[in-house]
Design an enzyme around this catalytic site. Sequence first.
Site, PDB file in Angstrom:
ATOM      1  CB  CYS A  41      41.384   7.965  18.829  1.00  0.00           C
ATOM      2  SG  CYS A  41      40.547   9.507  19.458  1.00  0.00           S
ATOM      3  CB  CYS A  55      37.392  11.067  16.109  1.00  0.00           C
ATOM      4  SG  CYS A  55      39.631  10.723  15.773  1.00  0.00           S
ATOM      5  CB  CYS A  69      38.167  11.423  12.473  1.00  0.00           C
ATOM      6  SG  CYS A  69      37.810  10.068  13.646  1.00  0.00           S
TER       7      CYS A  69
END
Length: 138
Positions: free
Chosen positions: A9, A81, A88
Amino acid sequence: MKKKLLFLCTGNSCRSQMAEGYGRLYLGDRFDVYSAGIEKHGLNHYMIKVMEEDGVDVSNHYSKTLNDLSDIDFDVVVTVCGHANETCPAYLAKAKIIHRGFEDPVKAIGSEDEILQVFRKVRDEIKNYIKNELSKLI
């Protein structure tokens, strides 16, 4: 030898940390599970609290970047994400890449109870995804 699974993430403070916790719980017999981000944001205290409510202790986790894990060759990378406007991270090494976006609970506003409700919702979505969907994909 177990395969290596990475949840990736942006800040490695919430979603990827939750996913690492549930990944270890539900997939730990098949995978060594990690999480990382493109930046270190530290661990979010709401995330730790809602995971603890569900019996998953992530308090000993720490925020990591991909550089911190550069010596590991991952077999599967799951990006978590949420929105398309988020940055991302891309994982360019050889690995099976899966994307499953989740809302960023850090953006929640309101009272502490309202914020915790958002964190619980995202926690439950991540848990259900890993337990019921991801385990069938990998």
